[in-house]
Design an enzyme around this catalytic site. Structure first.
Site, PDB file in Angstrom:
ATOM      1  CE  LYS A 106      -3.920  -2.351   2.013  1.00 42.25           C
ATOM      2  NZ  LYS A 106      -3.449  -3.801   2.170  1.00 42.25           N
ATOM      3  NE  ARG A 107       6.381   0.214   1.244  1.00 40.73           N
ATOM      4  CZ  ARG A 107       6.107  -0.526   2.122  1.00 40.73           C
ATOM      5  NH1 ARG A 107       4.943  -0.338   2.743  1.00 40.73           N
ATOM      6  NH2 ARG A 107       7.035  -1.297   2.953  1.00 40.73           N
TER       7      ARG A 107
END
Lengths: 312, 312
Positions: A106-107
């Site tokens: 979930k960067r």
């Protein structure tokens, strides 16, 4: 295109599921923990080594029946640099065994910083004259809150290295609606984000009807899955929330098209902890995981029918 | 409360700025790179070692005049586990030198996974009977797209370990408005997210008028800073976008209250690459960084006046 490879593996195995490798230390059988603590102490390194052995057992037991694994970065990061090394080693092992690897990180960031994340997880990093792969995912989950400036650097890297991304659209958690269900321009934010995915994906077209920018859509919201499938015909879904979070195969059926394509359903705890649920010998954890993976496959396939990957 | 400590350091130094440690390898002077490549090869390890030496020089030159550093996780992650070790070592060195450490990770997830990120960056991790700190930040930047399920686990960890968080509200990039400016319930999403921060922060009250849940608000949007300061009286701002992204001290003045409190302004490239801009000897990179940090401090302070941290 990277997601085409995932689709081909799904067809080969007739199994649109992914095994989440979110190894909390409590999930790891005691005999593995004890062995690693004896050798490395009750240290971050000892814990990380235990996770790796646990993961390898799972991958061995699943690689011929499950097309993909999804290691969740948080559970590796929590053991510091040793944990990150085990993330790499897990990705490497899964790749060797022919599995597609989705790094759940979930960067999100912008510009050159997002390029750095893209290089870290989907690309190569140049040091002097040498190139290196810091991590080994085939795809990465990302968060689109920052807009196109956060996504375009990824698409460039995906094009260059044949990789994919999954953008958070409608997450599986109870409070996901606090922001995601709010209306903008007459539609919920998750639809708006979904439409951005469909647009971003145009730059990564695939041969089976789906683009290289997928969407994370929680199994716990079946009506939203149905609606998103209608309005996002070329966006492949990564579907968490099955099993431990309460969603069933029926809930996710609407994600799939007439060829049985369109999504991949994640189960983490259900597979990793099958031996605890079965109450079998902990040394059989991998076989219990396999049994659960087969059960899950059969349950989901009973709602989907045969998977046929036909080039458009 | 963690942000109170930051505010005290800002008052001590009379400097509401934070040095971003986003060390692209190109920013590192050649003499450091060559030394490290000679010893460790043109490897991820060699690159990571060069970043650490670069960072230590910067920290030595800044620690008595700048209250905080903000290492950007992406630039460490891109060198794999070696890079993550250097993130730890950088945090450790800054802490030893008395600086407040904001880890810029923009992490986000839900439930037990968010607990894992919280433990990784703001907490402790138990392995058998032993407790370890995987990373050493005083605060972490996070993304609130997933709602309260993604934030509450952090708040629990912040309370236990005296840490803080900064939630992305209005980011500094050109396309931040694609989503963040859309209207929900009659207000832009960034205001809505800001109000959630103000609410989440109630659980982490501070003694100087600001809570332990801060907001990331880009210096490149001065009108939005002004509006957010009005509607979020107890939310401290982390303000990126000064310098290299084009914003000036005047643009961010509205973030500050009558005591000169209310925010901390980040500069990364401006400080790290001051030696390139000055065209001085690269071996003087740290002193050039100090000169730029002093110039930035003076410029910003000329718009704010004396900083007075008075307990409410």
């Amino acid at each position: 295109m990277s997601l085409d490879r995932l689709i081909e593996k799904i067809e080969q195995t007739q199994n649109p599921t992914v095994a989440g490798l979110d190894p909390k230390l409590d999930y790891v059988p005691e005999y593995i923990r004890e062995k690693c603590f004896e050798k490395y102490g009750e240290t971050l390194k000892g814990a990380a080594k235990a996770l790796l052995e646990f993961n390898k057992g799972l991958i061995d037991a699943l690689c011929d029946i499950v097309p993909a694994v999804k290691p969740q970065a948080a559970y590796y990061e929590m053991y510091g640099p040793f944990g990150m090394k085990v993330l790499y080693k897990t990705q490497e092992y899964a790749r060797e065994k022919g599995m597609y690897v989705i790094t759940d990180g979930k960067r999100n960031d912008i510009g050159t910083t997002m390029e750095a994340y893209a290089a870290a997880h989907l690309g190569k990093v140049k040091v002097g004259a040498e190139e290196h792969e810091p991590f080994l995912g085939d795809a990465l989950t990302v968060n689109g809150y920052l807009g196109s400036d956060g996504i375009k650097p990824l698409i460039k890297t995906c094009l260059k290295n044949d990789k994919g991304i999954f953008v958070l659209v409608k997450t599986s958690n109870p409070s996901s609606g606090e922001l995601q269900d709010k209306l903008v321009d007459g539609m919920p934010i998750y639809e708006y984000m979904g439409k951005m995915c469909e647009k971003w994906g145009e730059e990564l077209p695939g041969v089976y009807g789906y683009n290289g920018v997928g969407a994370v859509v929680g199994a716990t919201y079946p009506e939203q899955i149905k609606r998103l499938r209608e309005i996002l015909p070329r966006t492949f879904f990564l579907i968490p929330g099955y099993g431990a979070q309460g969603a069933t195969a029926k809930d996710i059926a609407a994600a799939f098209d007439k060829n049985g394509l369109g999504g991949i359903v994640n189960s983490s705890r259900g597979i990793m902890c099958a031996y605890q649920k079965e109450k079998c010998d902990e040394r059989e954890y991998a076989m219990a995981a396999r049994r659960e993976a087969l059960r899950m496959r059969d349950e989901i396939m009973s709602f989907i029918g045969k998977i046929t990957a036909e080039q458009e």
